[in-house]
Design an enzyme around this catalytic site. Structure first.
Site, PDB file in Angstrom:
ATOM      1  N   GLU A  34     -36.301 -35.583 -18.655  1.00  0.00           N
ATOM      2  CA  GLU A  34     -37.306 -36.623 -18.742  1.00  0.00           C
ATOM      3  C   GLU A  34     -36.722 -38.012 -18.951  1.00  0.00           C
ATOM      4  O   GLU A  34     -37.451 -39.008 -18.876  1.00  0.00           O
ATOM      5  CB  GLU A  34     -38.265 -36.276 -19.880  1.00  0.00           C
ATOM      6  CG  GLU A  34     -38.911 -34.931 -19.639  1.00  0.00           C
ATOM      7  CD  GLU A  34     -39.575 -34.312 -20.852  1.00  0.00           C
ATOM      8  OE1 GLU A  34     -40.499 -33.532 -20.663  1.00  0.00           O
ATOM      9  OE2 GLU A  34     -39.170 -34.604 -21.985  1.00  0.00           O
ATOM     10  N   GLN A  69     -46.394 -23.544 -18.245  1.00  0.00           N
ATOM     11  CA  GLN A  69     -45.092 -23.992 -18.742  1.00  0.00           C
ATOM     12  C   GLN A  69     -44.757 -23.328 -20.078  1.00  0.00           C
ATOM     13  O   GLN A  69     -43.657 -23.492 -20.580  1.00  0.00           O
ATOM     14  CB  GLN A  69     -45.085 -25.515 -18.922  1.00  0.00           C
ATOM     15  CG  GLN A  69     -45.198 -26.285 -17.614  1.00  0.00           C
ATOM     16  CD  GLN A  69     -45.216 -27.788 -17.798  1.00  0.00           C
ATOM     17  OE1 GLN A  69     -46.046 -28.460 -17.215  1.00  0.00           O
ATOM     18  NE2 GLN A  69     -44.310 -28.352 -18.590  1.00  0.00           N
ATOM     19  N   ARG A 119     -43.720 -35.757 -18.080  1.00  0.00           N
ATOM     20  CA  ARG A 119     -42.259 -35.864 -17.980  1.00  0.00           C
ATOM     21  C   ARG A 119     -41.716 -36.708 -19.137  1.00  0.00           C
ATOM     22  O   ARG A 119     -40.991 -37.675 -18.943  1.00  0.00           O
ATOM     23  CB  ARG A 119     -41.873 -36.464 -16.632  1.00  0.00           C
ATOM     24  CG  ARG A 119     -40.555 -35.861 -16.152  1.00  0.00           C
ATOM     25  CD  ARG A 119     -40.221 -36.092 -14.736  1.00  0.00           C
ATOM     26  NE  ARG A 119     -38.893 -35.512 -14.554  1.00  0.00           N
ATOM     27  CZ  ARG A 119     -38.329 -35.300 -13.390  1.00  0.00           C
ATOM     28  NH1 ARG A 119     -38.945 -35.614 -12.290  1.00  0.00           N
ATOM     29  NH2 ARG A 119     -37.130 -34.777 -13.317  1.00  0.00           N
ATOM     30  N   CYS A 120     -42.097 -36.309 -20.337  1.00  0.00           N
ATOM     31  CA  CYS A 120     -41.885 -37.153 -21.502  1.00  0.00           C
ATOM     32  C   CYS A 120     -42.032 -36.285 -22.737  1.00  0.00           C
ATOM     33  O   CYS A 120     -42.803 -35.354 -22.752  1.00  0.00           O
ATOM     34  CB  CYS A 120     -42.954 -38.240 -21.475  1.00  0.00           C
ATOM     35  SG  CYS A 120     -43.395 -38.962 -23.038  1.00  0.00           S
TER      36      CYS A 120
END
Ligand code: FES
Ligand code: FES
Lengths: 783, 159
Positions: A740, A223, A370-371
């Site tokens: 997110e 990522q 996802r945060c």
């Protein structure tokens, strides 16, 4: 929603443009990591510890080495000879690459086999004999911090206990004062369980190091390819110009693909030593037991409130479960991520947070699933507390929030923990969501149902996120400032290529970032190719996580496009024989103010940039921008869930889920809604079924998709989406980021709904995941 | 051992180890990488292919078991006249994000439509309940499969 300013053929901001990346993916022509097949590739498999805590007295790899097809067996001792048995983590700790002294969690990397075939590599694992001596495993932070607990990190100089770190924020004195003035204190103790991002594609690498030239081409599920290149250079001592990281199509990331894992280091070292490409692709079990867990916070929150339902202050004490190594992926100065956002959407003056991180015999990680770095835990805690406070004060949970919201005119608003929220209109958001559900009617239906013995619950969460890290004055990872970049080249025929420092994992950057350029320059989005993921071909950036692509990379894209617009105007003025300042640009047409029939197009200008320039101007139409955001962005939303709970079994079903999101300006509404639906599903998953737990021996329960339950289409609720649009005042296009929000905001809404169904019985907490047996037990205990 | 499998209409005769999984055979021997692997417990459906028209999880079928059968992978969905209606609907309805689950989802969708020309929302959800998606929340996958079904039904009335 603001209407798009460009026509559909150009497809700028606000158009639900069909995705460019789809064409290859629907025909099976994606290029995922495991699809990469270089000549002479060797395959790696990793031997992992079956025990959570044990001393290694010896490793016998003779039989494995002798197996036909095995090229090498790599152990910690071999790595140690090259100074690579340990590596630094993103949080300033060190982590074992291959264990040399002890294993500290089940699934830890002990040895690796390199073979000509992946089946053979796996066969050989069975032939390696490891002599383990059992040590007592520690699975909870409470045990870990007890006096006299066995020392997990005995190798670490100066470490005399299992404390990984301490952190605090806010003003303790002011908070004590606020609590002294309160009519009551509402307390919630809850565990946000360990979870795992579990993208459908696991992590992997193909390391191709040429021993003659020293060129290292490393394909990896990354990522953050640029940051990884620099870290590889620092850790392995390879010259950075010889390292090329290529992050191909990624099958979902959600934070799992941010860290550097031991397998990457071993595969790269093996390729360097053997002189052939080495491929390692995690199995699902390896993924779930060893890489990138998230959450695992024990939280105690206390809210000081008045009898009128005004919040005066917040106090939080937390224990963070670190696993055996402190390897949270987060900005250096933020030991508990952006947990500061725990003050939520509410206007009150005092807060204090105290956090201790504890080593345990569990896998390391602490990735932001996802945060945006611990925002999920923070948001969950405040929204659960506010709901419970409403019950204690005796007012409606929606009213409780409306009484305490930061008001639209208070922005920019500085919170008690020092964040400066950029913009918002919380009351409108919540009221819009309430109206959609006919909230008052619903409360009446709930009361009627209760009278019949049926349990209906309505759960609200109004979250505020802090995303888009971040301003260079405060945000860095391993010293690297969290800026991001965009490079834009417009070719002579008016087509363009945009190169990004960020990297998509399914979010649709190839489409939406082209739309930003289309908006500014008027080049149709379909004429703009977006390149990302290959460090030799893109400018530097810190990557895609923490919802930072649009806030940082998107801003860089808008700024670089504006730079080219400025140059283009000068070229247009030259072509039109007008003054620079008289040129106006709209949807790709440059015209002279006051005489709209005198115009040229962006395509004319692009050709002129290489053929016909004003005196003294440099040829070409390209530029690069590195964007340093002035602040984070603060998306928010109001989520409301209606559930029915079966009092006999504890099973709960979602009746309705209304989700209002305000993420500022929406570049591509279709993609934004897709992101929200995906995020809501993961929020539902965490609240209902998805967790990684351990038995007393430190055995991971949740090591595969039969034990780690991720929702299928059958369990997933239907969602009703709403939107408001308050732009970010400091972002060049007013966007805030959205990837997110739904995962952050929704768990509290689901859990609050179940609690609301049984609150009249006195139930105030059920830990996630809210499994039927837990609900049933809570009802039994209360009645 | 020798196996003969027809994959997307072409015959592939190969000598494989008896333990070779069909998914590995398709990906490594035949070189079609659109079929993915997402788990090791037959749970995720990323590896779904059609074997004699029926969806199977190719990670749980041996290449030897597929001997003599006709296999369709995502690469074989497209026909002479262009994209399969399911492929078209997946992009039209934003039924994919990362695209890793997509081949399996589309193949299940195609086989569902062949059996049930007018599937309900629940029919689709049940049919794809052996396939996991971590990105979309399924809503647009369900929509896409139903769109494809409606388009197929419409074009068969028209013809
Ligand atoms: S790879 Fe998961 S079911 Fe086949
Ligand atoms: S689109 Fe990513 S797993 Fe389904």
């Amino acid at each position: 929603m603001a209407a798009p300013t460009t026509p559909a053929e150009i497809g700028g901001i606000g158009h639900s443009v069909q995705r460019k990346e789809d064409a290859r993916l629907i025909e099976g022509q994606g290029n995922f990591l495991d699809d990469i097949d270089l000549p002479n590739t060797l395959h790696m498999a990793i031997l992992r510890s079956p025990l959570a805590h044990a001393r290694i007295n010896g490793i016998d790899s003779e039989a494995a080495t002798a197996l036909d097809g095995v090229v090498a067996v790599v152990t910690g001792d071999l790595m140690d000879q090259h100074g690579l048995a340990w590596m630094p983590t993103l949080s300033g700790d060190t982590q074992a690459v291959l264990a040399t002294d002890k294993v500290r969690y089940q699934g830890q990397e002990v040895a690796a086999v390199i073979a000509t075939d992946p089946y053979i590599a796996t066969d050989a694992l069975e032939l390696i004999e490891v002599d383990y001596e059992d040590l007592p495993p520690i699975t909870t932070p409470q045990q870990s911090l007890e006096e006299g607990a066995p020392l997990i990190r005995d190798e670490k100089e100066g470490q005399t206990d299992n404390l990984a770190y301490t952190w605090e924020a806010g003003d303790q004195g002011a908070t004590e004062e606020a609590f002294a003035k309160a009519d009551r204190v509402v307390t919630l103790e809850t565990h946000y369980p360990r979870s795992h991002p579990a993208p459908l594609e696991t992590c992997g690498i193909v390391a191709d190091v040429n021993s003659v030239t020293g060129q290292a081409t490393i394909y990896m599920t990354s990522q953050a390819p640029h940051a990884h290149r620099t870290l590889f250079a620092m850790v392995a001592g390879l010259p950075e110009q010889n390292i090329r990281i290529v992050s191909p199509d990624i099958g979902g990331g959600f934070g799992n693909k941010v860290p550097i894992y031991p397998g990457y280091v071993v595969a790269t070292a093996a390729s360097l030593l053997i002189g052939q490409p080495v491929k390692w692709v995690e199995s699902r079990t390896e993924n779930l037991i060893s890489t990138g867990f998230a959450r695992d916070y024990y939280m105690k929150g206390e809210l000081a409130v008045t009898d009128e339902g005004r919040i005066l202050g917040l106090r939080v004490n937390m224990l963070s479960v670190q696993g055996a190594f402190y390897s949270d992926a987060q900005p250096t100065q933020f030991r508990a991520g952006l947990f500061h956002v725990v003050t939520g959407s509410y206007d009150f003056g005092a807060a204090h947070i105290d956090c201790k991180g504890a080593f345990t015999n569990k896998a390391p990680g602490g990735v932001a699933y996802r945060c945006s770095f611990r925002i999920t835990e923070a948001s969950y805690l405040i929204e659960r507390l506010v709901q419970n406070a409403a019950y204690e004060v005796g007012i409606d949970p929606a009213e409780m929030r409306l009484r305490n919201f930061i008001q639209p005119e208070q922005f920019p608003y500085e919170t008690a923990t020092g964040f400066v929220y950029d913009s918002g209109d919380y009351p409108t958001a919540l009221r819009t969501a309430l109206d959609e559900l006919c909230y008052e009617d619903l409360r009446r239906e709930q009361a009627e149902a209760r009278a019949e013995g049926r349990l209906i619950g309505i759960g609200i969460a109004h979250f505020t996120e802090a995303v888009g890290a971040g301003p260079s004055r405060t945000y860095d990872i391993a010293g690297l400032k969290m800026i991001d970049s965009a490079e834009l080249r417009v070719h002579p025929t008016g087509k363009a290529i945009l190169k990004l420092g960020v990297k998509t994992q399914g979010q649709g950057h190839e489409t939406t970032f082209a739309q930003i350029v289309a908006e500014v320059l008027g080049i149709p989005a379909t004429d703009i190719k977006v390149e990302h993921g290959d460090t030799d071909h893109t400018p530097y950036g810190l990557g895609t996580y923490a919802s930072r692509s649009t806030p940082v990379g998107g801003a860089a894209t808008a700024v670089v496009a504006r730079k080219l617009a400025d140059k283009s105007k000068k070229i247009a003025a030259h072509l039109l024989e007008a003054a620079d300042e008289d040129i106006e640009l709209a949807s790709g047409v440059f015209s002279v103010a006051g005489s709209p029939d005198r115009s040229v197009t962006i395509q004319d200008v692009a050709l002129a940039a290489y053929t016909n320039l004003p005196e003294g101007m440099e040829y070409g139409l390209e530029d690069v921008t590195y964007y340093d955001p002035p602040n984070l962005t603060y998306p928010y939303g109001s989520y409301i869930v209606v559930v029915e709970v079966d009092p006999d079994t504890g099973v709960w079903q979602v009746q309705r889920m209304v989700a209002l999101d305000d993420c500022g300006v929406r570049i591509n509404p279709m993609i934004v809604e897709g992101q929200i639906c995906g995020g809501l599903t993961e929020g539902f998953a965490m609240s209902a079924m998805q967790w990684i737990t351990f038995d007393e021996g430190g055995n991971c329960i949740g090591a595969n998709f039969m034990d780690y339950l991720v929702p299928t289409a059958w369990e997933t609720p239907r969602f009703e989406l709403l939107a408001t649009e308050v732009p970010s005042p400091h972002h060049p296009i007013g966007a805030k980021g959205v990837g997110e929000s739904a995962t952050v905001g929704s768990p509290a809404a689901f859990v609050n709904a179940v609690i609301d169904a049984v609150a009249h019985l006195g139930v105030r907490n059920i830990d996630m995941p809210v499994l039927p047996d837990r609900v049933w037990a809570a009802i039994e205990e209360a009645s | 051992m020798e196996v003969n499998i027809t994959i997307n209409g072409s015959d592939h005769a190969s000598d494989v180890e008896p333990r070779t999984l069909l998914v590995d055979h398709i990906r490594r021997t035949v070189g079609l990488t659109g079929t993915h692997v997402g788990c090791d417990t037959t749970s995720c459906g990323a590896c779904t292919v059609l074997m004699d028209g029926k969806p199977v999880k190719a990670c749980t079928v041996l290449a030897a078991q597929a001997d003599g059968s006709e296999v369709t992978t995502v690469e074989g969905l497209k026909g002479a006249d262009g994209l399969h209606p399911v492929q078209q609907a997946f992009t039209d309805d934003h039924g994919l994000q990362c695209g890793f689950c997509t081949p399996g989802m589309m193949l299940v969708g195609a086989s569902l439509i062949a059996e049930n020309p007018d599937p309900s929302d629940d029919d689709v959800r049940w049919a794809i309940s052996g396939n996991l998606c971590r990105c979309t929340g399924y809503i647009n996958i369900v929509k896409a499969i139903r769109t494809a079904a409606a388009r197929v039904a419409e074009s068969s009335i028209g013809s």
